[in-house]
Write an enzyme that holds these catalytic residues in place. Structure first.
Site, PDB file in Angstrom:
ATOM      1  N   GLU A  87      34.132  34.031  47.082  1.00  0.00           N
ATOM      2  CA  GLU A  87      35.683  34.328  47.395  1.00  0.00           C
ATOM      3  C   GLU A  87      36.335  35.405  47.906  1.00  0.00           C
ATOM      4  O   GLU A  87      36.808  35.564  48.688  1.00  0.00           O
ATOM      5  CB  GLU A  87      37.029  33.325  46.361  1.00  0.00           C
ATOM      6  N   ASP A  88      35.766  36.517  47.073  1.00  0.00           N
ATOM      7  CA  ASP A  88      36.786  37.482  47.371  1.00  0.00           C
ATOM      8  C   ASP A  88      35.599  39.068  47.270  1.00  0.00           C
ATOM      9  O   ASP A  88      35.865  39.892  47.970  1.00  0.00           O
ATOM     10  CB  ASP A  88      37.179  37.416  45.787  1.00  0.00           C
TER      11      ASP A  88
END
Length: 774
Positions: free
Chosen positions: A126-127
């Site tokens: 996600e990051d």
């Protein structure tokens, strides 16, 4: 970490150097990660963002794993450290501190190596620029699947934040149903975020706290993770209502000093009693959580001084027999309070929790709660389903907890299969997250646990969806009672079914469980879809006849071309949209005529977007054929209350958007106003030949005033074989009369005439008129 299971997580990483996702860059960053060694933490004098992160604390907790598994965990740390390089938490710490803390929490539950690795890697998809394929290549498919299940759907577009949040939760629940380790890592992630929530803005604290108390804490309780459950409750309370939290916290600290002598007295007396009986026990005292104290004060409208059972005592023994012996010893020491004994050993809670609970009158008449359990029960009570990884002997107690968790997770899949969208799914799941339960029995003696407040119909659906859908009656303890009857502990329920029975929309008003609500809605939608499909096909067939198109000429290729133009996926979907008023049947018929003409080699007419009307061929006129209605179409056709059309009236149909075909009398004032504004949505309708239902109609009856008039007028209506649905009266004080308004049921205009003749022969009746609300 996930930036939110939708933007509601406590911490969003501040990125300095973002990864591109290419393998070469990942390799470079792995090489750069040498500064994050496995040695001790750097000097605290360094700024937070420059401190070296150590996993010595994590490694010290992994002694239960094999050496080769620990090596893989170190590699996962290196990978995560490199991926998050240049990212920092709101507190200023390197972002890698968060995954390490989550992994340490998972290690305290003795989760397996893939779970610890997933905890370290849970935010890299996600990051950062890492992909699932990268994780599969480095750590295998199992770890990659766990990490993907923990990653939010941030690349999809949603209509609203609520829809996005519901979809993200739905994804998490489905991943959790496939592998419970997903939610265990997620709970560890949320717990660490809540413990470090001070670093984020106040508004976000409150939003995250509300989400935690509404979703995550109940999940922890449902899976038996009571330590995490209590921690999340108190942390949510602290950040959502900080003033109340501080007041109760201060009151508990003061009470702790005031009641210290009493607590010591109870502990000493209990230990002496157990020693005298030669029973080896572990006796400990514990405070109730601040949130549970606050809830009790709010629910029972008490002040803090009135909440006497702030402290409880836990007795841990070696066997189940010793649990009941300990109970007898305590009851001989202090008087038990009536109605305050619960045997969760014989009948465990929904999450597998087992203990004996009893409340005794201690010194000075102060209520004191004791919880009595075995060592194994205590482990399960604290760690719940997570205790599975701590046990290697496959004990029967543990398998029972696993079975209960599996049954609930399977029910999530059932709800998903019958829910229309993510928000509806989340609504159903929230209902099932409440912990209180009622325990009932089948006629064969099998015990079933349902949420408190569940009805007999909920019981039927808990057995099987088909049993609920065909349920017509129930017997509770041998007595036939309504389906909405609320169940009580110990009830024996027998379900009576009929093959011709179908769910009633009214059932949604009283069912309690998510599975029942989802099954009822799914059945109603399926039925409505079938009715709408039939109506849409009739409307389109009628429009095709008006265009002179033979439906037999419509080949699959023609339908495929039409679907390309309309955007519908199937012919059935296009017909349903017609029935719901989302698309004009005349418009589709014209388009189909163009396609037929093109395929037949006739005049080439290009598909346009204007309101083109097909020209009539010379000498050919196609008669407009009306849609036949007979009142058996279900929800797809509605007879409007503004005019209450009945067979024999001239009628007209309106395709309201999303509302199906609305039938009005053609002289209805409401219909005439709508016709002048929106003429293209009106279709011709006629009554069918076979009518076997009753229709509502409104009457206004002027009568003389007097005693018993209403009863005599009603008798005239019923004597004409008509049913009264509604009645109201209005006085006319200037005249010696009263107007009675009836809504009655009739088969057609002939039946209505019969009712009106019956009324006019009544000496109390002065005038009878049929009325319309429009």
């Amino acid at each position: 970490m996930q930036t939110d299971l939708l933007d509601s997580q406590s911490d969003t990483p501040v990125t300095i150097n973002k990864l591109s996702g290419k393998k070469s860059i990942i390799a470079d960053l792995l090489a750069q990660s040498s500064r994050h060694l496995f040695g001790p933490t750097s000097s605290p004098t360094l700024p937070l963002k420059h401190q070296v992160v150590s996993i010595e604390g994590l490694l010290s907790k992994l002694t239960y794993l094999k050496p080769e598994e620990v090596v893989q965990i170190k590699k996962a740390f290196q990978f995560s450290d490199a991926a998050h390089l240049g990212q920092y938490r709101h507190s200023g710490e390197p972002y890698i501190t968060h995954p390490v803390a989550v992994a340490e929490l998972c290690a305290t539950w003795r989760l397996d190596a893939p779970s610890i690795m997933a905890a370290l890697l849970h935010d890299v998809i996600e990051d950062t620029g890492c992909t699932k394929a990268d994780l599969v290549e480095k750590f295998g498919n199992k770890v990659a699947e766990l990490v993907e299940g923990l990653t939010k759907l941030d690349k999809l577009e949603f209509q609203s934040h609520a829809e996005a949040q519901a979809e993200s939760f739905r994804k998490m629940f489905m991943a959790m149903a496939r592998d419970v380790r997903v939610i265990l890592v997620k709970l560890a992630d949320r717990t660490h975020n809540m413990r470090t929530l001070d670093a984020v803005p106040i508004e976000k604290r409150r939003r995250v706290a509300a989400e935690t108390i509404e979703i995550y804490a109940p999940i922890a309780h449902r899976l038996g993770l009571n330590i995490i459950y209590r921690d999340l409750q108190d942390l949510s309370f602290r950040y959502s209502m900080p003033m109340r939290f501080r007041v109760i916290e201060g009151a508990v600290k003061r009470a702790r000093g005031n009641r210290k002598e009493m607590i010591e007295k109870i502990l000493q007396a209990s230990r002496m009693a157990f020693a005298k009986a030669n029973l080896d026990v572990d006796l400990r005292g514990r405070e109730k959580t601040l949130f549970s104290i606050y809830n009790k004060m709010r629910a029972k409208h008490l002040s803090f001084s009135q909440v006497l059972d702030v402290y409880a005592f836990r007795v841990t023994v070696g066997s189940i027999d010793e649990c009941y012996r300990a109970l007898g010893i305590l009851h001989s020491l202090y008087k038990p309070m009536p109605g305050k004994f619960k045997d969760y050993i014989a009948i465990p809670k929904l999450n597998g929790y087992q203990s004996l609970h009893t409340t005794l009158l201690g010194p000075s008449g102060v209520p004191v709660e004791f919880q009595i359990r075995t060592t194994d029960m205590h482990a399960i009570a604290e760690a719940g389903v997570a205790a599975h990884w701590a046990y290697k002997d496959g004990s029967p107690d543990m398998s029972e907890v696993q079975n209960r968790a599996h049954q609930w997770l399977q029910s999530l899949i059932d709800i998903q299969d019958t829910s229309g969208d993510s928000q509806e799914f989340l609504e159903h799941v929230k209902i099932d997250l409440f912990p209180d339960a009622v325990y009932v029995f089948t006629p064969a003696g099998q015990i079933r646990a349902l949420p408190r407040g569940a009805t007999a119909l909920d019981f039927a659906y808990s057995i099987h969806s088909d049993l609920g859908n065909t349920c017509v009656a129930v017997k509770i303890n041998g007595l036939q009672l309504p389906l909405r009857s609320e169940l009580k502990n110990g009830d024996i329920i027998e379900v009576i079914t009929s093959a011709n029975s179908q769910p009633n929309p009214g059932w949604l008003a009283f069912v309690r469980t998510g599975k029942a609500r989802a099954s009822i809605r799914h059945s109603l939608k399926t039925k409505h879809y079938s009715e709408s499909l039939q109506l849409g096909e009739r409307l389109l067939a009628n429009a095709l006849r008006q265009q002179g198109v033979d439906a037999a000429l419509l080949t699959p290729e023609i339908w495929e071309k039409l679907m390309h133009w309309t955007g519908d996926k199937t012919r059935e979907e296009a017909c349903v949209n017609i029935a719901l008023g989302r698309r004009s049947p005349q418009e589709l018929a014209i388009r189909l005529k163009i396609l037929v003409d093109d395929e037949d080699g006739g005049e080439q007419m290009r598909l346009g977007t204007g309101d083109w009307v097909a020209p009539q061929q010379e000498g050919h006129h196609h008669q407009r054929q009306a849609i036949l209605v007979d009142g058996r179409e279900g929800n797809s056709i509605s007879f409007q209350s503004c005019c209450h059309p009945i067979p024999g009236d001239n009628i007209i149909g309106y395709l309201g958007k999303g509302e199906g075909l609305q039938v009005h009398a053609n002289d209805c004032p409401t219909a005439l106003r709508m016709l002048s504004k929106d003429s293209d949505k009106w279709v011709e309708v006629e009554w069918g030949k076979e009518l076997n239902r009753e229709f509502e109609v409104d009457l206004a009856i002027d009568t003389r005033q007097g005693k018993g008039v209403l009863a005599r007028v009603a008798s005239s209506v019923t004597s004409a074989d008509s049913n009264i649905m509604n009645v109201s009266m209005e006085d006319r004080f200037k005249e010696d009369s009263v107007t009675i308004r009836f809504t009655i049921q009739v088969y057609d205009r002939l039946h209505l005439s019969k009712v009106m003749r019956s009324l006019r022969t009544n000496p109390d009746v002065m005038r009878v008129t049929r009325t319309r609300a429009g």
